[in-house]
Design an enzyme around this catalytic site. Structure first.
Site, PDB file in Angstrom:
ATOM      1  N   LYS A 224       1.305  -0.988   0.262  1.00  0.00           N
ATOM      2  CA  LYS A 224       0.317   0.339  -0.240  1.00  0.00           C
ATOM      3  C   LYS A 224       1.014   1.362  -0.083  1.00  0.00           C
ATOM      4  O   LYS A 224       2.074   0.727  -0.858  1.00  0.00           O
ATOM      5  CB  LYS A 224      -1.129   0.470   1.301  1.00  0.00           C
ATOM      6  CG  LYS A 224      -1.673  -1.511   1.358  1.00  0.00           C
ATOM      7  CD  LYS A 224      -2.864  -1.137   2.241  1.00  0.00           C
ATOM      8  CE  LYS A 224      -3.658  -2.984   1.646  1.00  0.00           C
ATOM      9  NZ  LYS A 224      -5.099  -2.693   2.404  1.00  0.00           N
TER      10      LYS A 224
ATOM     11  N   HIS B 119      -8.702  -3.199  -6.465  1.00  0.00           N
ATOM     12  CA  HIS B 119      -8.620  -3.035  -5.079  1.00  0.00           C
ATOM     13  C   HIS B 119      -9.639  -2.718  -4.537  1.00  0.00           C
ATOM     14  O   HIS B 119     -10.073  -1.720  -4.305  1.00  0.00           O
ATOM     15  CB  HIS B 119      -7.431  -2.780  -4.001  1.00  0.00           C
ATOM     16  CG  HIS B 119      -6.923  -3.190  -3.215  1.00  0.00           C
ATOM     17  ND1 HIS B 119      -7.744  -2.107  -1.692  1.00  0.00           N
ATOM     18  CD2 HIS B 119      -6.318  -4.310  -2.703  1.00  0.00           C
ATOM     19  CE1 HIS B 119      -7.311  -3.193  -0.614  1.00  0.00           C
ATOM     20  NE2 HIS B 119      -6.371  -3.855  -0.781  1.00  0.00           N
TER      21      HIS B 119
ATOM     22  N   GLU C 238      -9.709  -0.797  -1.798  1.00  0.00           N
ATOM     23  CA  GLU C 238      -9.216   0.941  -1.481  1.00  0.00           C
ATOM     24  C   GLU C 238      -9.742   1.995  -2.967  1.00  0.00           C
ATOM     25  O   GLU C 238      -9.697   2.507  -2.974  1.00  0.00           O
ATOM     26  CB  GLU C 238      -7.940   1.104  -1.135  1.00  0.00           C
ATOM     27  CG  GLU C 238      -8.096   0.572   0.929  1.00  0.00           C
ATOM     28  CD  GLU C 238      -6.720   0.064   1.437  1.00  0.00           C
ATOM     29  OE1 GLU C 238      -5.660   0.226   0.192  1.00  0.00           O
ATOM     30  OE2 GLU C 238      -7.098  -1.027   2.014  1.00  0.00           O
TER      31      GLU C 238
ATOM     32  N   GLU D   6     -10.882 -10.370  -1.026  1.00  0.00           N
ATOM     33  CA  GLU D   6     -10.610  -9.764   0.658  1.00  0.00           C
ATOM     34  C   GLU D   6     -11.744  -9.562   0.471  1.00  0.00           C
ATOM     35  O   GLU D   6     -12.092  -8.152   0.005  1.00  0.00           O
ATOM     36  CB  GLU D   6     -10.146  -8.653   0.122  1.00  0.00           C
ATOM     37  CG  GLU D   6      -8.425  -9.003  -0.661  1.00  0.00           C
ATOM     38  CD  GLU D   6      -7.335  -8.749  -0.864  1.00  0.00           C
ATOM     39  OE1 GLU D   6      -6.034  -8.655   0.069  1.00  0.00           O
ATOM     40  OE2 GLU D   6      -7.043  -6.968  -0.708  1.00  0.00           O
TER      41      GLU D   6
ATOM     42  N   GLY E 143      -7.612  -4.906   7.154  1.00  0.00           N
ATOM     43  CA  GLY E 143      -6.615  -3.760   8.098  1.00  0.00           C
ATOM     44  C   GLY E 143      -7.674  -3.397   9.797  1.00  0.00           C
ATOM     45  O   GLY E 143      -7.818  -3.575  10.269  1.00  0.00           O
TER      46      GLY E 143
ATOM     47  N   SER F  53      -6.232  -8.646   6.672  1.00  0.00           N
ATOM     48  CA  SER F  53      -6.084  -9.553   8.035  1.00  0.00           C
ATOM     49  C   SER F  53      -5.563 -10.744   8.424  1.00  0.00           C
ATOM     50  O   SER F  53      -5.062 -11.642   9.084  1.00  0.00           O
ATOM     51  CB  SER F  53      -7.268  -9.560   9.521  1.00  0.00           C
ATOM     52  OG  SER F  53      -7.526  -8.206   9.776  1.00  0.00           O
TER      53      SER F  53
HETATM   54  P1  13P Z   1      -4.842  -6.265   5.721  1.00  0.00           P
HETATM   55  O1  13P Z   1      -4.151  -7.179   5.774  1.00  0.00           O
HETATM   56  O2  13P Z   1      -3.410  -5.166   6.399  1.00  0.00           O
HETATM   57  O3  13P Z   1      -6.453  -6.771   6.483  1.00  0.00           O
HETATM   58  O4  13P Z   1      -5.080  -5.828   3.913  1.00  0.00           O
HETATM   59  C1  13P Z   1      -5.123  -6.943   3.129  1.00  0.00           C
HETATM   60  C2  13P Z   1      -5.100  -6.199   1.908  1.00  0.00           C
HETATM   61  O5  13P Z   1      -5.342  -5.204   1.667  1.00  0.00           O
HETATM   62  C3  13P Z   1      -4.411  -6.776   0.809  1.00  0.00           C
HETATM   63  O6  13P Z   1      -4.554  -6.612  -0.325  1.00  0.00           O
END
Ligand code: 13P
Length: 260
Positions: A11, A95, A97, A167, A173, A213
């Site tokens: 990220k 993704h 995000e 995901e 997160g 996570s």
């Molecule tokens: P986390 O492992 O921090 O939950 O993030 C997952 C993620 O978005 C990987 O692309």
């Protein structure tokens, strides 16, 4: 046989020097670990330096996003051929995000998938439901549509190197990972969606990862599931010891052939 893929999505973290040190340290910790593919996806600014740092190792390089045009007046955007030029083999698309913060739609993700494939990049297409969608029992509908639309007008041969990352948005997160058996069910549903669109053989060859996570203490649970072929790791991929432990996930005795 589907070779497990352990991918770190850094990220918006890590300066160039930290990225290079991380890559070198990671290799020292994992170089004896075989039978799995390891990928790091640094921010754009670190790609070139990391490419040089992993020269001569088996660690692969990926980007976190791309623009769907190959060149032109697109201020601030990165074109697929630029990612190839800098040494990327993979690119993450869709993704959550990018979907949420930058409004990427399933149609945008489809354009990115076409662009990645046109340039010879292997797309890692992320799908997953929000908490509201999960609570409304819409997981399959949402994820099914993301897969269908994201892969529109692409053929099985064009998609031979496709990776899908399931995901669940509520697990990213938050420290609240999905239950491995539940994630396995959703991932096997995704495989069925691929099967009805591209045929059974294709669906059995495509790697589908779990992300959300993933940590050193829960990775083994995911990797011992029949349909989970790897993990896409955010926070726990930023500390070299923790990512190395995730790379070194262990199969239970009875599951040595779980992905074969
Ligand atoms: P986390 O492992 O921090 O939950 O993030 C997952 C993620 O978005 C990987 O692309």
């Amino acid at each position: 046989m589907r070779i497990p893929l352990i991918a770190g999505n850094w990220k918006m973290h890590m300066m160039v020097r930290e990225s290079v040190n991380f890559a070198k340290d990671l290799w020292e910790l994992i170089k004896d670990t075989k039978d799995r593919e390891v990928l790091v996806c640094p921010p754009f600014t670190s790609l070139y330096a990391v490419r040089q740092a992993i020269e001569g190792t088996t660690i692969k390089l990926g980007a976190q996003n791309l623009n769907w045009e190959d060149a032109g007046a697109f201020t601030g955007a990165i074109a697929p051929p630029m990612l190839v030029d800098v040494g990327c083999e993979y690119v993450i698309i869709g993704h959550s995000e990018r979907r949420k913060i930058w409004g990427n739609s399933n149609e945008d993700v489809n354009k990115k998938a076409h662009a990645a494939i046109r340039s010879g990049l292997k797309p890692i297409m992320c799908v997953g439901e929000t908490l509201e969608e999960k609570e409304a029992d819409l997981t399959r509908q949402v994820v099914g549509t993301q897969v269908e639309v994201g892969l529109k007008d692409l053929t099985a041969s064009e998609l031979k190197d496709l990776v899908i990352a399931y995901e669940p948005v509520w697990a990213i997160g938050t420290g609240k990972n999905d239950d491995p058996a539940q994630a396995n069910k959703t991932i096997s549903f995704i495989r069925d969606v691929l099967g009805s669109r591209f045929g059974h053989n294709f669906s059995q060859k495509i790697r589908i990862l779990y992300g959300g996570s993933v940590k050193p203490d829960n990775v083994d649970g995911f990797m011992n599931m029949s349909d989970i072929d790897g993990t896409l790791v955010g926070g726990a991929s930023l500390k070299v010891e923790s990512f190395a432990r995730i790379v070194k996930f262990k199969y239970e005795e009875a599951n040595q052939d779980v992905h074969r």
